[in-house]
Design a protein around this motif. Structure first.
Motif, PDB file in Angstrom:
ATOM      1  N   SER A  94       0.466  -1.209  -0.014  1.00  0.00           N
ATOM      2  CA  SER A  94      -0.191   0.007  -0.228  1.00  0.00           C
ATOM      3  C   SER A  94       0.789   1.330  -0.175  1.00  0.00           C
ATOM      4  O   SER A  94       2.136   1.326  -0.025  1.00  0.00           O
ATOM      5  CB  SER A  94      -0.765   0.008   1.300  1.00  0.00           C
ATOM      6  N   LYS A  95       0.696   2.465  -0.286  1.00  0.00           N
ATOM      7  CA  LYS A  95       1.214   3.326  -0.461  1.00  0.00           C
ATOM      8  C   LYS A  95       1.126   3.894   0.769  1.00  0.00           C
ATOM      9  O   LYS A  95       2.272   5.128   1.569  1.00  0.00           O
ATOM     10  CB  LYS A  95      -0.321   4.976  -1.535  1.00  0.00           C
ATOM     11  N   TYR A  96       0.589   3.625   1.784  1.00  0.00           N
ATOM     12  CA  TYR A  96       0.830   3.951   3.722  1.00  0.00           C
ATOM     13  C   TYR A  96       2.582   3.061   3.475  1.00  0.00           C
ATOM     14  O   TYR A  96       3.263   4.145   4.731  1.00  0.00           O
ATOM     15  CB  TYR A  96      -0.243   3.920   4.287  1.00  0.00           C
ATOM     16  N   GLU A  97       2.261   2.285   3.380  1.00  0.00           N
ATOM     17  CA  GLU A  97       3.320   1.139   4.155  1.00  0.00           C
ATOM     18  C   GLU A  97       5.215   1.810   3.400  1.00  0.00           C
ATOM     19  O   GLU A  97       5.627   1.989   3.936  1.00  0.00           O
ATOM     20  CB  GLU A  97       3.344  -0.208   3.733  1.00  0.00           C
ATOM     21  N   LYS A  98       4.272   2.323   1.760  1.00  0.00           N
ATOM     22  CA  LYS A  98       5.763   2.313   1.237  1.00  0.00           C
ATOM     23  C   LYS A  98       6.032   4.232   2.047  1.00  0.00           C
ATOM     24  O   LYS A  98       6.907   4.615   2.162  1.00  0.00           O
ATOM     25  CB  LYS A  98       5.601   2.752   0.094  1.00  0.00           C
ATOM     26  N   VAL A 151      -3.375   4.058   7.896  1.00  0.00           N
ATOM     27  CA  VAL A 151      -2.780   3.589   9.128  1.00  0.00           C
ATOM     28  C   VAL A 151      -1.865   2.665   9.394  1.00  0.00           C
ATOM     29  O   VAL A 151      -1.254   1.977   8.953  1.00  0.00           O
ATOM     30  CB  VAL A 151      -2.489   4.912   9.078  1.00  0.00           C
ATOM     31  N   ASN A 152      -2.865   2.147  10.072  1.00  0.00           N
ATOM     32  CA  ASN A 152      -2.894   1.013  10.996  1.00  0.00           C
ATOM     33  C   ASN A 152      -2.664  -0.077   9.974  1.00  0.00           C
ATOM     34  O   ASN A 152      -1.979  -1.426  10.924  1.00  0.00           O
ATOM     35  CB  ASN A 152      -4.441   0.718  12.316  1.00  0.00           C
ATOM     36  N   GLU A 153      -3.558  -0.322   9.194  1.00  0.00           N
ATOM     37  CA  GLU A 153      -3.302  -1.755   9.050  1.00  0.00           C
ATOM     38  C   GLU A 153      -1.726  -1.756   7.724  1.00  0.00           C
ATOM     39  O   GLU A 153      -0.914  -3.139   8.208  1.00  0.00           O
ATOM     40  CB  GLU A 153      -3.957  -1.488   7.273  1.00  0.00           C
ATOM     41  N   ALA A 154      -1.448  -0.723   7.710  1.00  0.00           N
ATOM     42  CA  ALA A 154       0.042  -0.552   6.776  1.00  0.00           C
ATOM     43  C   ALA A 154       1.084  -1.005   7.758  1.00  0.00           C
ATOM     44  O   ALA A 154       2.145  -2.046   7.811  1.00  0.00           O
ATOM     45  CB  ALA A 154      -0.006   0.833   6.808  1.00  0.00           C
ATOM     46  N   VAL A 155       0.703  -0.228   8.838  1.00  0.00           N
ATOM     47  CA  VAL A 155       2.023  -0.433   9.784  1.00  0.00           C
ATOM     48  C   VAL A 155       1.752  -2.318  10.768  1.00  0.00           C
ATOM     49  O   VAL A 155       2.508  -2.795  11.108  1.00  0.00           O
ATOM     50  CB  VAL A 155       1.266   0.379  11.586  1.00  0.00           C
ATOM     51  N   ASP A 200      15.345  -7.279   2.312  1.00  0.00           N
ATOM     52  CA  ASP A 200      14.750  -7.450   2.297  1.00  0.00           C
ATOM     53  C   ASP A 200      13.438  -6.495   2.807  1.00  0.00           C
ATOM     54  O   ASP A 200      12.590  -6.445   1.016  1.00  0.00           O
ATOM     55  CB  ASP A 200      13.854  -8.791   3.124  1.00  0.00           C
ATOM     56  N   ILE A 201      14.151  -6.092   3.108  1.00  0.00           N
ATOM     57  CA  ILE A 201      13.153  -4.060   3.285  1.00  0.00           C
ATOM     58  C   ILE A 201      13.410  -3.511   1.973  1.00  0.00           C
ATOM     59  O   ILE A 201      12.193  -3.108   1.214  1.00  0.00           O
ATOM     60  CB  ILE A 201      13.326  -2.905   3.681  1.00  0.00           C
ATOM     61  N   TYR A 202      14.372  -3.584   0.857  1.00  0.00           N
ATOM     62  CA  TYR A 202      15.082  -2.330   0.232  1.00  0.00           C
ATOM     63  C   TYR A 202      13.569  -3.582  -1.373  1.00  0.00           C
ATOM     64  O   TYR A 202      13.286  -2.747  -1.946  1.00  0.00           O
ATOM     65  CB  TYR A 202      15.634  -2.401   0.221  1.00  0.00           C
ATOM     66  N   LYS A 203      13.695  -4.693  -1.302  1.00  0.00           N
ATOM     67  CA  LYS A 203      13.393  -5.486  -1.922  1.00  0.00           C
ATOM     68  C   LYS A 203      12.353  -5.259  -1.755  1.00  0.00           C
ATOM     69  O   LYS A 203      10.465  -4.850  -2.961  1.00  0.00           O
ATOM     70  CB  LYS A 203      13.823  -6.695  -2.012  1.00  0.00           C
ATOM     71  N   TYR A 204      11.079  -5.346  -0.980  1.00  0.00           N
ATOM     72  CA  TYR A 204       9.974  -5.212  -0.436  1.00  0.00           C
ATOM     73  C   TYR A 204       8.949  -4.060  -1.473  1.00  0.00           C
ATOM     74  O   TYR A 204       7.650  -4.145  -1.838  1.00  0.00           O
ATOM     75  CB  TYR A 204       9.614  -4.789   1.015  1.00  0.00           C
ATOM     76  N   ILE A 205       9.336  -2.720  -0.960  1.00  0.00           N
ATOM     77  CA  ILE A 205       9.522  -2.074  -1.504  1.00  0.00           C
ATOM     78  C   ILE A 205       9.777  -1.192  -3.313  1.00  0.00           C
ATOM     79  O   ILE A 205       9.416  -0.204  -3.169  1.00  0.00           O
ATOM     80  CB  ILE A 205       9.157  -0.751  -0.498  1.00  0.00           C
TER      81      ILE A 205
END
Length: 391
Positions: free
Chosen positions: A3-7, A56-60, A91-96
């Protein structure tokens, strides 16, 4: 799907990490990289906007389950801040889908190796970027677009090889096989050349390097004659000036000065109002590129017994242009009406110095123009040559 919030959350955390001492291995203690949720999403704490609060809560929650961040909610399921889990960086870099800064820096350094020895300007630029990268500072004229950066470096390399006046679109086609590429990067190219090269005025750089948008001309008037392809033009008998296309300058065989001096004039209006029967006046089209400098050299070689003057603005740019002209032609030009007396005589037309003016003038206080430079700094004034009476 992310999601855009995760990013947004992850990018804010990675930005903090990549700007830190830990990123370059200089920090002696373990750093924690955290951001406040309310600073990333100001409407998160707005109770009337439940949709954003829930998204936002779902993203967190998603990022916590993936072990990418550490976060703890209060009893009302409100998150205060989130912390980056540096153990999961790869893994974080790959994820986004974000390229790690270290990889970007490595690619830039490889590019610098290719271009650093192409010319002096690129050498200075590349050496400076090496230092900035190792100090974890931003890379100048780079916005994470490696292709654009290489095009900028290519343009700087190719511009210094242009020896005849060339239209900017033609230059772009020749170098990039596309008429629009150079137009898109021209601003950055000029800024780079101005910062790391030696040019008097930023807005004259392309012209000085023979890149023009339209055909240009050199204007002549006064005591003398010009011979082109065995045709002699007597300037003295003309009632006004004559303009010769830059394309024809190489055809000039001889310029004979019958007066006492030659004067180059920076501004076209001043050139038209200038009147002195003992001086051959030349307007160089606003800048002194190679073709124009060759004309000056030819006139000097064929009329070495006469004096050469230059008339420009009494400001930092005017003196830098004069020095540039002297350095590039080898002719010892004498400043004309670029002195204290002219400033005092036209005092009501002077303007106040900008901070950039003061900075540039300060670099000239030890030059041969030190008297007028110090006067300008002490009296906070400069003067455009159009205001000077030269009739």
């Amino acid at each position: 799907m992310i999601s855009k919030y995760e990013k947004e959350i992850i990018n804010k955390l990675l930005d903090k990490y990549e700007k830190s001492k830990s990123f370059v291995g200089e920090n002696k203690v373990n750093q924690r990289f955290n951001v406040k949720i309310s600073s990333v999403f100001p409407r998160y704490t707005d109770h009337s906007n439940y949709e954003i609060f829930q998204a936002v809560n779902e993203a967190v929650d998603t990022l916590v389950r993936a072990s990418f961040i550490i976060a703890k909610a209060n009893s009302a399921h409100v998150y205060s801040n989130v912390i980056l889990n540096v153990a999961k960086l790869e893994d974080i870099y790959k994820y986004i889908g974000r390229k790690p800064k270290k990889d970007i820096n490595s690619s830039v350094l490889n590019l610098m190796e290719i271009y650093k020895n192409k010319n002096q300007i690129l050498n200075k630029y590349c050496e400076t970027q090496y230092e900035r990268i190792h100090s974890n500072k931003t890379i100048q004229f780079f916005n994470n677009d490696l292709e654009e950066l290489e095009n900028i470096l290519i343009a700087v390399d190719e511009l210094l090889k242009v020896d005849t006046e060339t239209f900017s679109r033609d230059f772009s086609v020749k170098v990039f096989k596309d008429s629009k590429v150079f137009e898109r990067i021209a601003g950055k190219v000029v800024n780079l050349i101005y910062e790391f090269g030696v040019f008097p005025e930023k807005d004259r750089i392309l012209g000085d390097l023979n890149i023009v948008k339209n055909p240009t001309y050199v204007n002549f008037k006064g005591p003398g004659s010009i011979t082109i392809n065995d045709q002699k033009i007597d300037l003295t008998s003309l009632s006004s000036d004559i303009a010769i296309s830059s394309k024809m300058l190489s055809d000039i065989e001889c310029i004979e000065v019958t007066g006492k001096a030659v004067i180059t004039i920076e501004n076209l209006t001043s050139f038209h109002t200038f009147s002195d029967k003992d001086m051959l006046a030349i307007y160089l089209g606003g800048y002194h590129n190679r073709v124009r400098r060759e004309i000056i050299k030819k006139i000097h070689q064929q009329n070495s017994q006469i004096a050469f003057y230059h008339f420009g603005d009494i400001d930092a740019g005017g003196f830098y242009i004069l020095e540039h002209l002297k350095r590039q032609t080898g002719v010892d030009f004498i400043p004309f009406k670029m002195d204290i007396e002219t400033l005092e005589a036209h005092k009501k037309y002077t303007k106040r110095l900008t901070e950039n003016d003061k900075k540039r003038l300060t670099k000239l206080v030890d030059s041969q123009y030190h008297k007028v430079i110090n006067y300008m700094l002490e009296n906070n004034c400069k003067l455009e040559q159009e205001a000077v009476n030269v009739e």
